[in-house]
Design a protein around this motif. Structure first.
Motif, short mmCIF file in Angstrom:
data_model
loop_
_atom_site.label_atom_id
_atom_site.label_comp_id
_atom_site.label_asym_id
_atom_site.label_seq_id
_atom_site.Cartn_x
_atom_site.Cartn_y
_atom_site.Cartn_z
N HIS A 149 0.83 -1.20 0.00
CA HIS A 149 0.00 0.00 0.00
C HIS A 149 0.86 1.25 0.00
O HIS A 149 1.98 1.25 0.51
CB HIS A 149 -0.90 0.05 1.24
CG HIS A 149 -1.87 -1.08 1.31
ND1 HIS A 149 -3.02 -1.11 0.56
CD2 HIS A 149 -1.85 -2.22 2.02
CE1 HIS A 149 -3.67 -2.22 0.81
NE2 HIS A 149 -2.98 -2.92 1.70
N LEU A 150 0.32 2.32 -0.58
CA LEU A 150 0.93 3.63 -0.50
C LEU A 150 0.22 4.44 0.56
O LEU A 150 -0.99 4.31 0.73
CB LEU A 150 0.81 4.38 -1.83
CG LEU A 150 1.59 3.81 -3.00
CD1 LEU A 150 1.29 4.61 -4.25
CD2 LEU A 150 3.06 3.83 -2.70
N VAL A 151 0.95 5.31 1.23
CA VAL A 151 0.39 6.16 2.27
C VAL A 151 0.79 7.59 1.96
O VAL A 151 1.96 7.86 1.65
CB VAL A 151 0.93 5.76 3.66
CG1 VAL A 151 0.40 6.69 4.74
CG2 VAL A 151 0.59 4.32 3.98
N LEU A 152 -0.16 8.52 2.01
CA LEU A 152 0.12 9.95 1.90
C LEU A 152 -0.11 10.58 3.25
O LEU A 152 -1.16 10.37 3.87
CB LEU A 152 -0.80 10.62 0.88
CG LEU A 152 -0.48 10.41 -0.59
CD1 LEU A 152 -1.55 11.07 -1.45
CD2 LEU A 152 0.88 10.95 -0.93
N LEU A 153 0.86 11.35 3.72
CA LEU A 153 0.76 12.01 5.02
C LEU A 153 1.04 13.49 4.86
O LEU A 153 1.91 13.89 4.09
CB LEU A 153 1.76 11.41 6.00
CG LEU A 153 1.60 9.93 6.27
CD1 LEU A 153 2.82 9.37 6.97
CD2 LEU A 153 0.36 9.69 7.10
N ARG A 154 0.31 14.31 5.61
CA ARG A 154 0.49 15.77 5.56
C ARG A 154 0.60 16.30 6.99
O ARG A 154 -0.19 15.94 7.85
CB ARG A 154 -0.69 16.42 4.87
CG ARG A 154 -0.66 17.94 4.88
CD ARG A 154 -1.97 18.58 4.42
NE ARG A 154 -2.40 18.09 3.14
CZ ARG A 154 -2.17 18.72 1.98
NH1 ARG A 154 -1.52 19.86 1.96
NH2 ARG A 154 -2.59 18.21 0.85
N ILE A 155 1.58 17.18 7.21
CA ILE A 155 1.70 17.89 8.49
C ILE A 155 0.98 19.22 8.34
O ILE A 155 1.25 19.96 7.40
CB ILE A 155 3.18 18.17 8.84
CG1 ILE A 155 3.96 16.87 8.96
CG2 ILE A 155 3.28 19.03 10.07
CD1 ILE A 155 4.00 16.28 10.31
N GLU A 156 0.06 19.51 9.23
CA GLU A 156 -0.67 20.77 9.20
C GLU A 156 -0.50 21.47 10.54
O GLU A 156 -0.21 20.85 11.55
CB GLU A 156 -2.15 20.52 8.92
CG GLU A 156 -2.39 19.95 7.55
CD GLU A 156 -3.86 19.71 7.24
OE1 GLU A 156 -4.69 19.84 8.15
OE2 GLU A 156 -4.16 19.39 6.09
#
Length: 175
Positions: A149-156
């Motif tokens: 699986h691919l995972v996209l993560l964002r720091i906000e």
């Protein structure tokens, strides 16, 4: 994002950051919409796992390096293989380009920590140690793989480092 049948070995963002590439032990390269996670194309032709992927600087071509001793050049829109370069061992395709990011993602101890490059105080954690981490040029978004699986993560939000949680809070199994 799921679709690969075996472990994801490499990921890369397109120069315009609208697309994401993934290369897998299932011998395919996949092109994804980076915003929606929708699979756009499957590139087939390698006879071994795809160890490295990259977009050309203008984003019209995809390069993939495989354990079958080849680098393939693909048309990113049509999904057609334009050229196959043969080598004498495992080959990795790479792309040049500086990413100036104030953040880093580091996989260790069964998790991925996100830290400012100015110090090593984590600001966030992800509960798996990601592999093949690619950084979005903005520096607050990462793509990585865990299994197939691919995972996209964002720091906000605020960029101030957080105090590390007590180890038993992050790892209840160690209590």
């Amino acid at each position: 994002m799921s679709g690969h049948e075996e472990r994801v070995m490499s990921v890369a963002f397109s120069p315009d950051v609208r697309r994401l590439l993934s290369g897998s032990a299932d011998k395919t390269v996949r092109i994804w919409d980076a915003e929606s996670g929708r699979e756009l194309k499957i590139l087939r032709g390698h006879e071994g796992g795809v160890a490295s992927v990259a977009f050309s600087p203008e984003g019209r071509r995809v390069l993939s390096g495989s354990r079958d001793n080849t680098v393939r050049v693909w048309d990113a829109e049509k999904g057609e293989c334009l050229d196959t370069l043969r080598g004498n061992g495992d080959i990795a395709a790479t792309a040049a380009g500086a990413i100036t990011s104030p953040w880093g993602a580091i996989a260790r101890d069964g998790e991925t920590a996100f830290e400012p490059t100015t110090d090593s105080q984590p600001v966030a954690w992800f509960s798996d140690a990601l592999e093949s981490i690619a950084t979005h040029p903005e520096g607050r978004i990462w793509a990585g793989s865990t299994g197939n699986h691919l995972v996209l993560l964002r720091i906000e939000g605020d960029s101030a480092p957080m105090k590390a949680p007590r180890s038993d809070a992050r790892h209840p199994e160690k209590q």
